[in-house]
Design a protein around this motif. Structure first.
Motif, PDB file in Angstrom:
ATOM      1  N   GLN A 160      14.191  29.434  11.769  1.00  0.00           N
ATOM      2  CA  GLN A 160      13.227  28.516  11.141  1.00  0.00           C
ATOM      3  C   GLN A 160      13.041  28.800   9.653  1.00  0.00           C
ATOM      4  O   GLN A 160      12.672  27.918   8.885  1.00  0.00           O
ATOM      5  N   LEU A 161      13.247  30.058   9.284  1.00  0.00           N
ATOM      6  CA  LEU A 161      12.913  30.474   7.919  1.00  0.00           C
ATOM      7  C   LEU A 161      14.055  31.314   7.347  1.00  0.00           C
ATOM      8  O   LEU A 161      13.952  32.542   7.269  1.00  0.00           O
ATOM      9  N   PRO A 162      15.181  30.680   6.960  1.00  0.00           N
ATOM     10  CA  PRO A 162      16.294  31.462   6.423  1.00  0.00           C
ATOM     11  C   PRO A 162      15.847  32.216   5.171  1.00  0.00           C
ATOM     12  O   PRO A 162      15.042  31.691   4.386  1.00  0.00           O
ATOM     13  N   ILE A 163      16.368  33.432   5.020  1.00  0.00           N
ATOM     14  CA  ILE A 163      15.899  34.289   3.915  1.00  0.00           C
ATOM     15  C   ILE A 163      16.172  33.644   2.550  1.00  0.00           C
ATOM     16  O   ILE A 163      15.404  33.818   1.601  1.00  0.00           O
ATOM     17  N   ASP A 164      17.232  32.830   2.476  1.00  0.00           N
ATOM     18  CA  ASP A 164      17.536  32.144   1.195  1.00  0.00           C
ATOM     19  C   ASP A 164      16.503  31.077   0.858  1.00  0.00           C
ATOM     20  O   ASP A 164      16.440  30.619  -0.280  1.00  0.00           O
ATOM     21  N   SER A 165      15.716  30.668   1.863  1.00  0.00           N
ATOM     22  CA  SER A 165      14.745  29.597   1.600  1.00  0.00           C
ATOM     23  C   SER A 165      13.427  30.139   1.048  1.00  0.00           C
ATOM     24  O   SER A 165      12.533  29.362   0.694  1.00  0.00           O
ATOM     25  N   LEU A 166      13.293  31.470   0.981  1.00  0.00           N
ATOM     26  CA  LEU A 166      12.037  32.037   0.464  1.00  0.00           C
ATOM     27  C   LEU A 166      11.928  31.755  -1.033  1.00  0.00           C
ATOM     28  O   LEU A 166      12.915  31.840  -1.758  1.00  0.00           O
ATOM     29  N   PRO A 167      10.738  31.428  -1.500  1.00  0.00           N
ATOM     30  CA  PRO A 167      10.575  31.164  -2.930  1.00  0.00           C
ATOM     31  C   PRO A 167      10.900  32.402  -3.775  1.00  0.00           C
ATOM     32  O   PRO A 167      10.603  33.534  -3.359  1.00  0.00           O
ATOM     33  N   ALA A 168      11.509  32.184  -4.926  1.00  0.00           N
ATOM     34  CA  ALA A 168      11.946  33.298  -5.773  1.00  0.00           C
ATOM     35  C   ALA A 168      10.767  34.193  -6.170  1.00  0.00           C
ATOM     36  O   ALA A 168      10.910  35.423  -6.233  1.00  0.00           O
ATOM     37  N   ASP A 169       9.586  33.603  -6.395  1.00  0.00           N
ATOM     38  CA  ASP A 169       8.457  34.448  -6.840  1.00  0.00           C
ATOM     39  C   ASP A 169       7.951  35.351  -5.722  1.00  0.00           C
ATOM     40  O   ASP A 169       7.373  36.403  -5.958  1.00  0.00           O
ATOM     41  N   PHE A 170       8.187  34.930  -4.466  1.00  0.00           N
ATOM     42  CA  PHE A 170       7.831  35.786  -3.324  1.00  0.00           C
ATOM     43  C   PHE A 170       8.653  37.079  -3.388  1.00  0.00           C
ATOM     44  O   PHE A 170       8.122  38.182  -3.319  1.00  0.00           O
ATOM     45  N   LEU A 171       9.972  36.910  -3.542  1.00  0.00           N
ATOM     46  CA  LEU A 171      10.850  38.081  -3.578  1.00  0.00           C
ATOM     47  C   LEU A 171      10.638  38.898  -4.853  1.00  0.00           C
ATOM     48  O   LEU A 171      10.673  40.131  -4.830  1.00  0.00           O
ATOM     49  N   SER A 172      10.374  38.203  -5.972  1.00  0.00           N
ATOM     50  CA  SER A 172      10.225  38.965  -7.215  1.00  0.00           C
ATOM     51  C   SER A 172       8.931  39.768  -7.221  1.00  0.00           C
ATOM     52  O   SER A 172       8.852  40.808  -7.869  1.00  0.00           O
ATOM     53  N   SER A 173       7.919  39.321  -6.468  1.00  0.00           N
ATOM     54  CA  SER A 173       6.686  40.121  -6.417  1.00  0.00           C
ATOM     55  C   SER A 173       6.951  41.426  -5.658  1.00  0.00           C
ATOM     56  O   SER A 173       6.372  42.459  -5.964  1.00  0.00           O
TER      57      SER A 173
END
Ligand SMILES: [Cu+2]
Length: 215
Positions: A160-173
């Protein structure tokens, strides 16, 4: 609750005090190989993780061996309260053979107080894929590790939630706070079953043996 020798009181579920993993558990789920995503081991030995399969009926039994009462809160679900005891002087464990305690129409809550030395029994259906925390809502008890992690339907969550679909600011935080964003609880994404370097609770002090000699 117990003092492991460093002056801090720790709280436990089945002798494990919750210690946060190096990789946030949601990101371990999303980055794990498909054949390991339901393997409890990758989520670490001190995160108190339980992997739940989609559609299962889950029962949580809490036997409180502490004089304090604790308001337990579950994220992601409203549970049924199947049994809930009074407060006692000595620990009273739930007896599953006492089926007459099960109410015909149980109360639904997302928080329930377990009385000192008492018990509560909760049920819900695993119909909401996610990583859900179940913890004491007194912040200082949470800080002492009174929490478990429910990894619910991780296979469904991955699709349901592929890791590539996460918003960039989520990962950058995460990256901004030096937190790895893939791998098992120890941050290992080469050998997912190697937990070397994971965050662990302090070990209890060894027992002290006194040797007394005469003469
Ligand atoms: Cu508490």
């Amino acid at each position: 609750m117990d003092n492991l020798g460093d002056g801090i009181n720790y709280a436990f579920f089945d002798n494990h005090t919750y210690v946060a993993p190096k990789v946030p558990t949601l990101l371990s789920v999303l980055s794990a190989p498909k054949d390991l995503v339901s393997n409890q081991a990758i989520y670490g030995s001190n995160t108190n993780t339980y992997v739940l399969q989609s559609g299962d009926t889950i029962e949580i039994v809490i036997n409180n061996e502490d004089d304090n009462k604790h308001p337990f809160h579950l994220h992601g679900h409203q549970f049924q309260i199947i049994a809930r005891s009074d407060a006692y002087d000595d620990p009273h464990h739930y007896n599953p053979d006492k089926a007459d305690e099960i109410p015909e129409i149980p109360s639904m809550r997302d928080t329930v107080i377990v009385e000192g030395n008492g018990y509560v029994v909760l049920r819900f259906v695993a119909d909401n894929p996610g990583v859900w925390f179940f913890h004491c809502h007194l912040d200082f008890h949470l800080e002492q590790g009174l929490a478990i992690t429910l990894v619910e339907a991780p296979d469904v969550l991955q699709s349901q939630l592929p890791i590539d679909s996460l918003p960039a600011d989520f990962l950058s935080s995460c990256k901004g706070s030096d937190m790895p964003v893939k791998g098992n609880a120890a941050g290992n994404h080469h050998d997912w079953l190697d937990l070397a370097g994971e965050n662990l609770q302090p070990l209890p002090l060894p027992e002290v043996h006194l040797q007394l000699r005469n003469g």
